[in-house]
Write an enzyme that holds these catalytic residues in place. Structure first.
Site, PDB file in Angstrom:
ATOM      1  CB  ALA A   1     160.679 -56.108 -79.989  1.00 31.17           C
TER       2      ALA A   1
ATOM      3  CB  CYS B   1     178.079 -70.937 -59.463  1.00 30.62           C
ATOM      4  SG  CYS B   1     179.845 -71.040 -59.381  1.00 30.62           S
TER       5      CYS B   1
ATOM      6  CB  SER C   1     157.455 -65.190 -74.180  1.00 28.30           C
ATOM      7  OG  SER C   1     158.052 -65.049 -72.918  1.00 28.30           O
TER       8      SER C   1
END
Length: 556
Positions: free
Chosen positions: A243, A410, A265
């Protein structure tokens, strides 16, 4: 001899209703510890590494074996104490006390530096527990999928009229947490280009269905993004690369993604971020022989990475830090305006935290996916008007492959968590489920973390760094009867930058479990409402009043 490496072991959690411990309250942590090290779950199980750089489940293999033996002999009125992945004591307590108490990576603040931690780690005195690695409630990349999905949906609502079709997201990092991004993006209707430097991580995300395909080159990846935008289809593409090189190149080319973020990370500049221009082999070798040189090279590379993100931000592209502390690393290296683009929590998630809404999760100890599908249906039954949640559960069943023990994430909050826990317990009692359910959450929750560069960034009252709150959360969960409670340092953003607490509770179908579930699953999210109400957030104050919370400092 490396006591942390064993290439011969393959650990998987037992399935079914037969147990090797003395009760489900000790079988549950045993299975979840093992589940954290399942090859389908963990990033480097042979080294006890679950996710997040070097986030481990146990300090070394001897400690793992001793934890397993301790859990198997633990009585109903005993508590196992685990210090940074090593079992250090078994004490007589009482049946409603936690069966396991865990502390990971905690260092007196003045000494809480990466260098000091690394020295202790090398001496075998400590391990890095990340958040759910050392607290035995990691469920694979699903654990962060919904939070990432909710963030992307909110970005779409704020910036693109609620429609991400034809849009694409640029990111990096496909590890245990970052690996959730591609699936979250396509679930939200967007495409994604995800840069990853390790081939094994791309392969794992392809294998588990979190990533759709891999591009052979940057040009091919961009062509795929252009085609997806033109046809308004959602596709996720992995690109092998660094990146720190790809992001600046995209700026140079004038490429304009629709959203930019990052989940490398970066919190661990030695073990988590590949320096620009280095090979994986060179990085691997020098991490052991020249860690300071690696750290310096990694943080220097992050400057270019963050500068590219700043450039995208300056173009008017929604750009957000996703909680890996990369802005801080770049600022430490002299990039003064590294914090000009926001973190995802203050920008998009805090209103949920004010209502105690966060990453509620559960796993089926039976190992049977049908137990999860039945609990999914129960959630819909109990929350009939939450169509957004119903949509999430439908997509999750269709698109998320279970890793290890079947599980579900959830996002629900105060007033709902305890109802769901009690309902699951009743299902176990009636024999509708084949075995008990464990219920936990990420440490990234509304009341369980102090992290000034992530969850508590830009608090309204300036209390970003006040870490009394996660300590109080852990203490209250112990008093309320959680099955195991953990208190960690450094998760998410790295050593020196966060303190956070976790809890897990077992629904085994008993009346005693029901009483514990009602207390824990009310009090735990209530601490989040309390924390945000104390900071002056009107939404939290309103939620506290609506739910009858007794908050003396806010009494009128």
């Amino acid at each position: 001899m490396n006591r942390r490496l064993d290439n011969q072991r393959v650990i998987r959690a037992p399935h079914g209703s037969d147990i090797s411990a003395k009760s489900w309250l000790t079988e549950a942590p045993l299975r979840m510890l093992m589940n954290n090290l399942d090859p389908d779950v963990a990033e480097k199980p042979s080294e006890l590494i679950v996710y997040g750089g070097i986030g481990r489940a146990a300090r070394d293999w001897d400690s793992f074996d001793r934890i397993v033996a301790s859990l198997r002999k633990l009585e109903a009125d005993q508590t196992l104490v685990v210090q940074s992945g090593k079992p250090v004591g078994i004490f007589r307590t009482h049946p409603d006390a936690p069966r396991v108490l865990i502390a990971n990576s905690n260092i007196v603040p003045h000494w809480a530096t990466l260098d000091h931690f690394n020295a202790l780690d090398k001496m075998g005195l400590m391990m890095y527990g990340q958040m759910t690695a050392g607290s035995w409630i990691y469920i694979g990349s699903q654990g962060i999928v919904q939070g990432t999905y909710e963030t992307f949906v909110e970005v779409g609502r704020r910036h693109y009229n609620g429609d991400l079709s034809g849009k694409w997201i640029l990111t990096a990092g496909l590890g245990g947490m970052g690996g959730a991004q591609p699936l979250a993006a396509t679930m939200a209707g967007a495409s994604m280009l995800a840069v990853e430097c390790q081939p094994s991580r791309i392969e794992m995300r392809l294998r588990t269905g979190y990533l759709d395909r891999q591009a052979a080159s940057l040009d091919e990846a961009l062509a795929l993004m252009e085609e997806a935008a033109r046809t308004k289809t959602a596709v996720s593409v992995g690109l092998l690369g660094n990146a720190a090189e790809i992001f600046p190149e995209l700026v140079r080319r004038g490429v304009r993604p629709d959203i930019v973020t990052d989940q490398t990370s970066a919190h661990d500049p030695i073990n988590g971020y590949l320096p620009k221009g280095w090979t994986l082999a060179e990085w691997e070798a020098k991490r052991a022989s020249e860690p300071k040189a690696v750290e310096q090279a990694s943080k220097t590379s992050m400057v270019g990475h963050v500068q590219a993100m700043l450039d995208f931000h300056a173009m008017g592209i929604p750009t957000l830090d996703y909680g890996n502390n990369i802005r801080q690393m770049a600022k430490d290296m002299g990039l003064a305006n590294a914090f000009d683009f926001p973190g995802f929590v203050p920008a998009y998630i805090r209103p949920l935290f004010c209502r105690g809404i966060g990453p509620f999760r559960w796993a089926a100890l039976s190992g049977d996916p049908e137990d999860i599908y039945k609990t999914d249906a129960k959630v819909k039954e109990l929350l009939p008007d939450n169509k957004h949640l119903h949509n999430w559960l439908d997509m999750a069943r269709q698109r998320i492959k279970f890793q290890g023990l079947p599980a579900r994430i959830c996002w629900v909050g105060l007033g709902d968590r305890h109802r769901l826990g009690l309902a699951f317990n009743e299902m176990v009692a009636r024999g509708e489920l084949k075995a008990p359910i464990v219920i936990g959450r990420d440490h990234l929750d509304s009341g369980s973390v102090a992290s000034p560069n992530r969850e508590t960034e830009a608090m309204k009252d300036g209390s970003d760094a006040v870490s009394d709150w996660p300590l109080l959360n852990a203490l209250l969960n112990c008093a309320s009867g959680a099955t195991w409670v953990s208190l960690h340092h450094g998760g998410g953003v790295g050593i020196g930058y966060s303190q956070h607490a976790g809890m897990v509770i077992v629904a085994d179908g008993t009346d005693d479990a029901a009483r514990r579930l009602e207390r824990v699953l009310w009090n735990d999210p209530a601490t989040g409402v309390m924390r945000h109400a104390d900071a002056g957030y009107d939404d939290a104050i309103g939620c506290a009043e609506a739910n009858g919370l007794d908050l003396p400092s806010l009494a009128r």
